[in-house]
Design an enzyme around this catalytic site. Structure first.
Site, PDB file in Angstrom:
ATOM      1  N   ASP A  88     -23.568  77.530  30.604  1.00 30.49           N
ATOM      2  CA  ASP A  88     -22.714  78.586  30.068  1.00 30.49           C
ATOM      3  C   ASP A  88     -21.434  78.626  30.899  1.00 30.49           C
ATOM      4  O   ASP A  88     -21.478  78.777  32.121  1.00 30.49           O
ATOM      5  CB  ASP A  88     -23.454  79.929  30.115  1.00 30.49           C
ATOM      6  CG  ASP A  88     -22.814  80.984  29.239  1.00 30.49           C
ATOM      7  OD1 ASP A  88     -21.578  80.937  29.034  1.00 30.49           O
ATOM      8  OD2 ASP A  88     -23.534  81.894  28.769  1.00 30.49           O
TER       9      ASP A  88
ATOM     10  N   HIS B 238     -17.258  91.456  29.167  1.00 37.21           N
ATOM     11  CA  HIS B 238     -17.894  92.331  28.179  1.00 37.21           C
ATOM     12  C   HIS B 238     -17.009  93.565  28.062  1.00 37.21           C
ATOM     13  O   HIS B 238     -16.991  94.393  28.955  1.00 37.21           O
ATOM     14  CB  HIS B 238     -19.305  92.740  28.636  1.00 37.21           C
ATOM     15  CG  HIS B 238     -20.284  91.613  28.588  1.00 37.21           C
ATOM     16  ND1 HIS B 238     -21.275  91.530  27.647  1.00 37.21           N
ATOM     17  CD2 HIS B 238     -20.409  90.504  29.350  1.00 37.21           C
ATOM     18  CE1 HIS B 238     -21.975  90.417  27.839  1.00 37.21           C
ATOM     19  NE2 HIS B 238     -21.465  89.782  28.870  1.00 37.21           N
TER      20      HIS B 238
ATOM     21  N   GLU C  31     -23.400  84.555  20.612  1.00 35.70           N
ATOM     22  CA  GLU C  31     -24.312  83.717  21.398  1.00 35.70           C
ATOM     23  C   GLU C  31     -25.786  83.969  21.118  1.00 35.70           C
ATOM     24  O   GLU C  31     -26.437  84.729  21.813  1.00 35.70           O
ATOM     25  CB  GLU C  31     -24.030  83.857  22.901  1.00 35.70           C
ATOM     26  CG  GLU C  31     -23.929  85.265  23.441  1.00 35.70           C
ATOM     27  CD  GLU C  31     -23.595  85.266  24.939  1.00 35.70           C
ATOM     28  OE1 GLU C  31     -24.180  84.464  25.681  1.00 35.70           O
ATOM     29  OE2 GLU C  31     -22.755  86.074  25.349  1.00 35.70           O
TER      30      GLU C  31
HETATM   31 MN    MN Z   1     -21.402  82.753  28.036  1.00 39.00          MN
HETATM   32 MN    MN Z   2     -21.000  85.514  26.530  1.00 42.13          MN
END
Ligand code: MN
Ligand code: MN
Length: 310
Positions: free
Chosen positions: A89, A168, A194
């Site tokens: 990621d 976020h 995701e």
């Molecule tokens: Mn990510």
């Molecule tokens: Mn993410």
């Protein structure tokens, strides 16, 4: 205050996305049995910088039942096991505008259906996204795709809106039809989608005491000793509100001091901690992720092949 022109913002997202795409493509070459995850993470983060971006968070290399938030320590000795499912990621930012993307590399053909379920769920979700589309409808598409393939989604992991220097920024894009999520995609917004798919129970939990990723929470609080003060100043200057790890502070002090200071800064209220997340039933986990920009009539995937943008 953010005074950037909207056209510049789009340009920064596209650039961050292009770098993230190129780096992501190199992940399947780097991820091999017996290779240290430290080597993979450092190589990816180096490449992000070479291409003119900055890492938006430490590269996460999460293996098998570990779903997320695993980034190597300084001198980490973990190696990639045979026949594993390895999620890489990656976050890249350009002037604080973030591209967040992930890929799962499977090292055994038996794991292909599990990885393909996550990839298909994401592809199907991306096809229906546009301005005004409900977040929970994306969740429904993802969950239906996973179930048809014989797997579960992880319900307590989700996509999210992206903000300036914020991974976020408040909105949640669920991976199932969550009746409590009422939001819709908004033109001009940036989002990460995701799906996490598993052979397990469909939930993750934190591993107590295993924290490798942190972010700044507050700049003032309980009194600090000299080394904590020095580390906090470096964190504020280098990372702002973006997540970071001890590897990125290796030049500030000795490893043991550093780790102890990060823990005590968290306990004193200065830092958020993001413990490693594992599937509660020990199931294998796969994940794919793309960042999109919502336009007036659809969506642009910024973390895909830049040829598509032309
Ligand atoms: Mn990510
Ligand atoms: Mn993410």
């Amino acid at each position: 205050m953010n005074t950037e022109e909207p056209s510049n913002i789009v340009e920064y997202y596209i650039k961050a996305g292009e770098i993230a795409y190129r780096v992501k493509k190199s992940a399947s070459r780097l991820v091999k049995p017996g290779v240290k995850i430290l080597e993979v993470a450092e190589s990816i983060e180096r490449k992000i910088r070479e291409l003119g971006g900055l890492p938006a968070f430490p590269v996460n290399i999460s293996i098998n039942e570990v779903a997320a938030h695993r980034t190597p320590y300084i001198n980490d000795t973990e190696v990639i096991p045979d026949a594993s499912a390895v999620k890489v990621d990656i976050g890249v930012h350009v002037n604080g505008y973030i591209a967040d993307t992930a890929v799962t590399v499977v090292l055994d053909d038996k794991l292909i259906p599990l990885a393909e379920a996550a990839r298909n769920a994401l592809m199907k979700a991306l096809k229906v996204i546009g301005p005004g589309v409900k977040f929970r409808d994306i969740g429904k598409t993802i969950e239906t795709t996973a179930r048809k393939a014989g797997f579960k989604v992880i319900k307590n992991l989700s996509g999210h809106s992206l903000g300036h220097y914020l991974i976020h920024s408040g909105e949640v894009i669920p991976n199932y039809n969550d009746p409590f999520i009422l939001g819709r995609f908004r033109a001009g917004g940036a989002y990460a989608i995701e799906p996490f798919i598993t052979t397990g129970k469909g939930m993750v939990k934190e591993v107590k005491g295993k924290v490798q990723i942190y972010s700044l929470k507050r700049t003032k609080g309980k009194p600090l000793n000299e080394s904590e003060h020095k580390i906090l100043s470096e964190i504020i200057q280098r990372f702002k509100t973006l997540p970071f790890c001890e590897r990125w502070l290796a030049d500030v002090g000795s490893t043991l001091d550093l780790r102890a200071s990060l823990t005590s800064l968290a306990h004193k209220g200065y830092l958020n901690q993001y413990p490693v997340l594992v599937e509660i039933g020990g199931g294998l986990v796969t994940q794919f992720e793309e960042t999109i920009l919502i336009t007036n009539d659809g969506a642009v995937i910024v973390t895909t092949n830049p040829e598509i943008h032309l």
